[in-house]
Structures are given as structure tokens and as C-alpha cells.
Design a protein around this motif. Structure first.
Motif, PDB file in Angstrom:
ATOM      1  N   SER A  10       0.818  -1.214   0.000  1.00 17.97           N
ATOM      2  CA  SER A  10       0.000   0.000   0.000  1.00 17.97           C
ATOM      3  C   SER A  10       0.848   1.259   0.000  1.00 17.97           C
ATOM      4  CB  SER A  10      -0.884   0.037   1.254  1.00 17.97           C
ATOM      5  OG  SER A  10      -1.904  -0.920   1.162  1.00 17.97           O
ATOM      6  N   ILE A  13      -5.192   9.939  -5.746  1.00 19.35           N
ATOM      7  CA  ILE A  13      -3.845   9.579  -6.186  1.00 19.35           C
ATOM      8  C   ILE A  13      -3.069  10.772  -6.740  1.00 19.35           C
ATOM      9  CG2 ILE A  13      -4.601   8.790  -8.481  1.00 19.35           C
ATOM     10  CD1 ILE A  13      -1.901   7.116  -6.317  1.00 19.35           C
ATOM     11  N   LYS A  39      -1.792   4.695 -13.073  1.00 22.99           N
ATOM     12  CA  LYS A  39      -2.608   5.795 -12.529  1.00 22.99           C
ATOM     13  C   LYS A  39      -2.267   7.136 -13.174  1.00 22.99           C
ATOM     14  CE  LYS A  39      -4.839   3.474  -9.366  1.00 22.99           C
ATOM     15  NZ  LYS A  39      -6.287   3.419  -9.236  1.00 22.99           N
ATOM     16  N   GLU A  70      -3.802   4.070  -0.523  1.00 23.44           N
ATOM     17  CA  GLU A  70      -4.109   3.334  -1.775  1.00 23.44           C
ATOM     18  C   GLU A  70      -3.526   1.926  -1.679  1.00 23.44           C
ATOM     19  OE1 GLU A  70      -5.310   4.272  -4.976  1.00 23.44           O
ATOM     20  OE2 GLU A  70      -5.789   6.343  -4.414  1.00 23.44           O
TER      21      GLU A  70
END
Ligand code: PRT
Ligand code: ZN
Length: 285
Positions: A95, A107, A130, A174
Motif C-alpha cells: 500500500s 492519487i 494511474k 491506496e
């Protein structure tokens, strides 16, 4: 005689569970302290003890035929090995975590920041997916202290209970990947080794099936038997034994852990009494 060579972690979080699994498969190992290698007594297996990071390479190169290693290590190292079976232990997640006072808005908040990690490849793939850019600092241990000593703005590390993050003033923001221990095998195992591997897999699967199921015994008035049997499918169908008391039977069956409480409620509603639930050690279907 052909022996299967298995690589397990020498010490650390996967060691106990790996050896317990082999023991529960009926494989007894004489493991002297600090030994590199041990022999199983009653199965053609040699156990090699390595650092977890080295296991994918050793399996790829055939130093060991099979190995037990976290998916996080496998995905980071990207070696050519076959993922044979997820083993259900060593569960954790990789994570992203940031100081708890940081205002996290998704993010994009990581754009342009410095992230310390021991998993640079997994992190870099994740950031690319991302579409964010950040500065990755690879360090090999104690990643959680990096923000506190000014080395980075965030970290990407393994988390299980979350208490390490908490005690270092960090919050998880995340998940990069979820992981558990995986049984891996070399891509070019010979025929005899494949046979040994399938014997081992047969035993591991019997354990895992057993863990997912419970044996259940209950007393049922005979007039409710049909209804109760429709709730309890069992492996083929439930076993029914007459009780000494007229008009009652004892019903034995196997139920899945996941459906367990729902089934118990239904059984009670339909007149079952004296319900006993017993763990199953091994289950061969
Ligand atoms: O010496 P060697 O290189 O073999 O061991 P290692 O120190 O690299 O690995 P080790 O023993 O820490 O972990 C082996 C494997 O266990 C990992 O690759 C994971 O697949 C799995 N695993 C499961 C974990 C954790 N849970 C875990 N919590 N590995 C590490 N941690 C660490 C994490 O890095 C952090 O420092 O535990 C801390 C966080 O734990 P919590 O409970 O406070 O969240
Ligand atoms: Zn390691």
C-alpha cells in the motif's frame, strides 16, 4: 530415487506456516538450526531454506523445483516460474501510505512527491497505470521511518494489521496489490517431479478443502427429515442414523464455512436440536 526440491523461507513471516503446511500434509522434516537443507522422512522431498527474495530466481534456475513465496516478491522479481497454487497464508497488501496530517485528495496528491519503497517495479507500474509521476527511492528495510527522517514524503510498503503505519504516524491511502503466499514451480520440471508435485498438491488441496468445511451432527424429528436434508446437501447426501428415542434421527453432514451460520439458522427453524460442529482434518472428495 527422484526427490522434489522445495524452497521455503529460512526465517521470517512465511517460515512457520510453510513448515506447518508440510507437516499437516504428513511430511516430517528434521530441521536443525541454521541448516541450508533438510530431508523429509516419509516423502521424497528435500527442503531448502533461502531468503524469500532469492526463491523466484532459484526456482527459475532449477536450484529448487518448487517454492513458497509471497506474490509481492514474485510480481516484483518477475522471474519465469509457474504459479501453481495460492496457499491462503502470508496475506498482506502493498500500500501507499502518507503522514496522517497530509490532506489526501486521491492519487493525484502523490504527483511530484518522493516515495520510499522496497518494491520499485511494482510501484512504478502502479504509478504509470494511474498516470502520476513521483520520485521513487528504493530502500531495503525500515521503509516506515523514511518520512519521519525526511527521506521521503510517502512510502509504499507491505501492511497486514496496519499497526506499523499507525505507530509511525502514517495512514494507508491506496492499495497497490493484495498478496498471499504462492506455491510456484519451475517451468521445465521433468515427468517424475511433476508426479511428485501432483502428489503434494493432492495433500495440500485435501487440507484446504477441510479448512473450508465443517462436519455437523444434529438431532431431528423424523417428520422433519426431508426438509432438513434439503438444507444439508453433504458430500453425496447426509447420513441418517436412528436415535434410541423413537421418532428421532441423528443427521451427519458437511457444510461450507461460508454458508455455515445461515444453514444453522435454517436448521434450528426447522426443528433441529443438539447441533454439534466439528473441524475436519483432511477431506478427500
Ligand atoms: O530474510 P528475508 O528476506 O527472507 O525476509 P523479509 O524480511 O524480506 O520478509 P518477511 O519475513 O518480513 O516477509 C516475508 C513475506 O511475508 C512477505 O514477502 C509477504 O509476502 C508476507 N507478509 C505478510 C509480510 C507481512 N504480512 C508484513 N506485515 N511481510 C512483511 N510485513 C511487514 C511490513 O513490511 C511492515 O514492516 O510487517 C510490517 C507491517 O505489519 P503490520 O501488521 O504492522 O501492518
Ligand atoms: Zn526478503
Amino acid at each position: 530415487m527422484t526427490k522434489l526440491k522445495i524452497a521455503v523461507q529460512k526465517s521470517g513471516r512465511l517460515f512457520d506456516d510453510s513448515l506447518r503446511m508440510l507437516r499437516e500434509c504428513g511430511i516430517v522434516i528434521n530441521n536443525g538450526m541454521n541448516k541450508l537443507k533438510a530431508e523429509a522422512h516419509n516423502f521424497p522431498l528435500e527442503v531448502y531454506f533461502f531468503r524469500d527474495d532469492d526463491i523466484p530466481q532459484y526456482v527459475q534456475d532449477g536450484v529448487a523445483d518448487i517454492g513458497i513465496v509471497g506474490e509481492n516478491v514474485l510480481e516484483e522479481k518477475k522471474r519465469r516460474v509457474e504459479n501453481v497454487l495460492p496457499l491462503g497464508f502470508g496475506r498482506c497488501r502493498l500500500s501507499l501510505a502518507v503522514p496522517k496530517e497530509m490532506d489526501w485528495k486521491g492519487i493525484q496528491s502523490i504527483n511530484g512527491k518522493r516515495i520510499a519503497t522496497s518494491y520499485p517495479d511494482l510501484l512504478s507500474d502502479f504509478l504509470k497505470r494511474k498516470r502520476v509521476r513521483a520520485d521513487i527511492h528504493t530502500i531495503s528495510g525500515s521503509v516506515e521511518i523514511a518520512p519521519g527522517i525526511g527521506l521521503s514524503d510517502a512510502i509504499c510498503d507491505l501492511v497486514s494489521s496496519g499497526s506499523t503505519l499507525f505507530s509511525n504516524g502514517l495512514k494507508e491511502v491506496e492499495t497497490v496489490m493484495k498478496s498471499q503466499a504462492m506455491l510456484v514451480a519451475g517451468k521445465s520440471l521433468g515427468k517424475e517431479k511433476r508426479v511428485l508435485l501432483s502428489r503434494l498438491l493432492f495433500r495440500i488441496n485435501a487440507l484446504r478443502q477441510a479448512g473450508n468445511n465443517k462436519y455437523i451432527l444434529l438431532n431431528v424429528p423424523d417428520k422433519k427429515l426431508d426438509k432438513i436434508c434439503s438444507i444439508l446437501p453433504g458430500m453425496k447426501s447426509p447420513t441418517i442414523l436412528p436415535l434410541h428415542r423413537k421418532g428421532w434421527s441423528s443427521v451427519h453432514s458437511v457444510v461450507k464455512e461460508d454458508d455455515f451460520w445461515e444453514i444453522i439458522e435454517l436448521l434450528k427453524k426447522n426443528g433441529a436440536q443438539g447441533i454439534l460442529v466439528v473441524p475436519i482434518e483432511k477431506m478427500i472428495i
